[in-house]
Design a protein around this motif. Structure first.
Motif, short mmCIF file in Angstrom:
data_model
loop_
_atom_site.label_atom_id
_atom_site.label_comp_id
_atom_site.label_asym_id
_atom_site.label_seq_id
_atom_site.Cartn_x
_atom_site.Cartn_y
_atom_site.Cartn_z
N ALA A 11 0.83 -1.21 0.00
CA ALA A 11 0.00 0.00 0.00
C ALA A 11 0.86 1.25 0.00
O ALA A 11 0.58 2.24 -0.70
CB ALA A 11 -0.93 -0.01 1.21
N ILE A 12 1.95 1.25 0.80
CA ILE A 12 2.87 2.41 0.83
C ILE A 12 3.53 2.60 -0.53
O ILE A 12 3.67 3.72 -1.04
CB ILE A 12 3.92 2.20 1.93
N GLY A 13 3.92 1.49 -1.16
CA GLY A 13 4.55 1.58 -2.47
C GLY A 13 3.60 2.13 -3.52
O GLY A 13 3.99 2.94 -4.38
N GLU A 14 2.32 1.72 -3.47
CA GLU A 14 1.34 2.24 -4.42
C GLU A 14 1.12 3.74 -4.21
O GLU A 14 0.95 4.49 -5.17
CB GLU A 14 0.02 1.47 -4.26
N ARG A 15 1.12 4.16 -2.94
CA ARG A 15 0.93 5.59 -2.67
C ARG A 15 2.11 6.39 -3.21
O ARG A 15 1.92 7.47 -3.80
CB ARG A 15 0.79 5.79 -1.16
N ARG A 16 3.32 5.88 -3.04
CA ARG A 16 4.50 6.57 -3.57
C ARG A 16 4.46 6.61 -5.09
O ARG A 16 4.86 7.60 -5.73
CB ARG A 16 5.77 5.86 -3.11
N ARG A 17 3.97 5.53 -5.70
CA ARG A 17 3.88 5.47 -7.16
C ARG A 17 2.97 6.58 -7.68
O ARG A 17 3.28 7.27 -8.65
CB ARG A 17 3.37 4.10 -7.60
N ARG A 18 1.82 6.74 -6.99
CA ARG A 18 0.88 7.78 -7.43
C ARG A 18 1.47 9.18 -7.22
O ARG A 18 1.27 10.08 -8.03
CB ARG A 18 -0.44 7.63 -6.67
N PRO B 126 3.36 3.07 -21.90
CA PRO B 126 2.72 1.74 -21.89
C PRO B 126 2.83 1.08 -20.53
O PRO B 126 3.48 0.05 -20.35
CB PRO B 126 3.54 0.98 -22.95
N MET B 127 2.22 1.70 -19.51
CA MET B 127 2.28 1.14 -18.17
C MET B 127 1.30 -0.02 -18.04
O MET B 127 0.21 0.02 -18.61
CB MET B 127 1.93 2.22 -17.12
N PRO B 128 1.68 -1.06 -17.32
CA PRO B 128 0.78 -2.19 -17.15
C PRO B 128 -0.44 -1.79 -16.33
O PRO B 128 -0.37 -0.90 -15.47
CB PRO B 128 1.63 -3.22 -16.37
N ARG B 129 -1.55 -2.45 -16.57
CA ARG B 129 -2.74 -2.17 -15.79
C ARG B 129 -2.51 -2.54 -14.33
O ARG B 129 -1.69 -3.38 -14.00
CB ARG B 129 -3.92 -2.97 -16.33
N LYS B 130 -3.28 -1.87 -13.46
CA LYS B 130 -3.11 -2.09 -12.03
C LYS B 130 -3.37 -3.55 -11.65
O LYS B 130 -2.66 -4.14 -10.82
CB LYS B 130 -4.06 -1.17 -11.26
N THR B 131 -4.39 -4.16 -12.29
CA THR B 131 -4.72 -5.55 -11.98
C THR B 131 -3.56 -6.47 -12.33
O THR B 131 -3.20 -7.36 -11.56
CB THR B 131 -5.98 -5.99 -12.75
N ARG B 132 -2.95 -6.24 -13.50
CA ARG B 132 -1.83 -7.08 -13.92
C ARG B 132 -0.61 -6.87 -13.01
O ARG B 132 0.17 -7.79 -12.80
CB ARG B 132 -1.46 -6.76 -15.36
N ARG B 133 -0.48 -5.66 -12.48
CA ARG B 133 0.66 -5.39 -11.62
C ARG B 133 0.49 -6.02 -10.24
O ARG B 133 1.46 -6.48 -9.62
CB ARG B 133 0.84 -3.87 -11.48
N PRO C 219 -1.95 12.34 -14.18
CA PRO C 219 -2.05 10.89 -14.36
C PRO C 219 -2.68 10.50 -15.69
O PRO C 219 -2.28 9.54 -16.32
CB PRO C 219 -2.92 10.46 -13.16
N ALA C 220 -3.68 11.31 -16.15
CA ALA C 220 -4.34 10.95 -17.41
C ALA C 220 -3.38 11.06 -18.59
O ALA C 220 -3.39 10.24 -19.50
CB ALA C 220 -5.55 11.86 -17.62
N LEU C 221 -2.52 12.11 -18.57
CA LEU C 221 -1.57 12.29 -19.66
C LEU C 221 -0.52 11.19 -19.67
O LEU C 221 -0.16 10.66 -20.71
CB LEU C 221 -0.90 13.66 -19.53
#
Length: 324
Positions: free
Chosen positions: A23-30, A47-54, A39-41
């Motif tokens: 969870a901490i890593g995901e927050r840092r990623r965002r 070509p980032m992988p989808r969150k589910t695949r990650r 984020p939209a741009l």
């Protein structure tokens, strides 16, 4: 479920810690993504992988880790395993009411046919005994693995008169636990034994009450599976002294049979038809060939954990192009 090394389960504390780290890593990623642009741009240009695949490989890895830790704790479960050494006594009611034809071709004929079906499906190493009861109970065949002897004993069964239900339970249990006294504790190495008792009426004779007989069967560790044969509106003709005949309704005493099964730890079933009776006997023949035994299932948990870990690693490489 129990565990041989329960302290190993403390390793499960690592799982929530890893979830917090994710969870901490995901927050840092965002946060890093927002620092370099919207984020939209970024989503449209990289070509980032989808969150589910990650996250899917990581989730599978957590499940694998949990399974492996539980396996290290040496889990034990009570399983149903084949039992090849046991004694089964078939107790058959041969009272006059067994001549009723509500169960085709007659109650007695259907009972004998079903008993033969039981012999066909019961494990060959089972010792099978036969007890018949009417006015009194008697052993038609001591427990033996000789199926031909058992079938021959069934051929010799004939109708009697009354129903000594309590005596039948006593005699059947004595045959199943030959040589053991109810006054002594049951030996730990005593082979399993059970009784399958079929009756179509209430007790009308005998010196032992069904309740008392069931209590002794419980002390000796012999469950009595009871089968109530027939329907409530069946009748038979009883000869009288003056040459006349009396029509008597013969209904199965389901309440007493159910109580015998409950007290002794057996199973009660009703058999209003010949087809249902044979189905019951075949089911008992196959079910009695198993016993409940506690076994260690560490290998199963280890195998599942390793497989899940391999899948997680494969998905991580295939979807994110980097190892887990």
């Amino acid at each position: 479920m129990s565990f041989g090394t329960p302290l190993a389960l403390l390793g499960l504390l690592v799982v929530p810690l890893l979830i917090v780290m994710l969870a901490i890593g995901e927050r840092r990623r965002r946060a890093q993504s927002a620092a370099f642009g919207t984020p939209a741009l970024l989503a449209a240009s990289l070509p980032m992988p989808r969150k589910t695949r990650r996250l899917m490989p990581f989730a599978l890895a957590l499940v694998a880790l949990t399974t492996l830790i539980v396996g290290v704790a040496r889990p034990r479960a009570t399983l149903s395993v084949p039992d090849r050494s046991a004694t089964v006594v078939l107790a058959l009611d041969t009272s006059r009411s067994m001549a009723a034809t509500d169960v085709k071709p007659s109650r007695l004929a259907a009972a004998l046919t079903s008993a033969r079906a039981f012999l066909d499906v019961a494990p060959k190493d089972f010792a099978v005994g036969i007890v018949t009861f009417s006015t009194s109970a008697s052993v038609a065949l001591d427990p033996t693995t000789d199926r031909d002897a058992a079938r021959a004993a069934l051929e010799q069964i004939r109708l009697g008169s009354g129903t000594a239900l309590g005596d039948a339970v006593d005699r059947s249990v004595a045959a199943a636990r030959s040589g053991l006294s109810p006054l002594q504790p049951l030996p730990a190495d005593a082979p399993p034994a059970t009784v399958v008792l079929l009756s179509d009426g209430e007790q009308t004779s005998g010196t032992r009450t069904p309740r008392a007989a069931a209590g002794q069967a419980k002390k000796l560790g012999v469950p009595v599976n009871t089968v109530a044969l027939g329907t409530s509106d069946a009748v038979v003709e009883v000869p009288l002294k003056n040459g006349l005949k009396e029509r008597v309704t013969v209904s199965p005493d389901a309440r007493t049979l159910e109580e015998i099964a409950r007290v002794t730890g057996g199973r009660f079933t009703a058999a209003p038809t010949a087809e249902r009776l044979e189905e019951i006997y075949r089911d008992l023949g196959s079910r009695l060939g198993k016993k409940r035994e506690e076994r260690e299932i560490t290998a199963g948990f280890a195998g599942v954990g390793v497989v899940l870990l391999l899948i997680a690693s494969g998905l991580s490489v295939a979807w994110t192009r980097r190892p887990l």
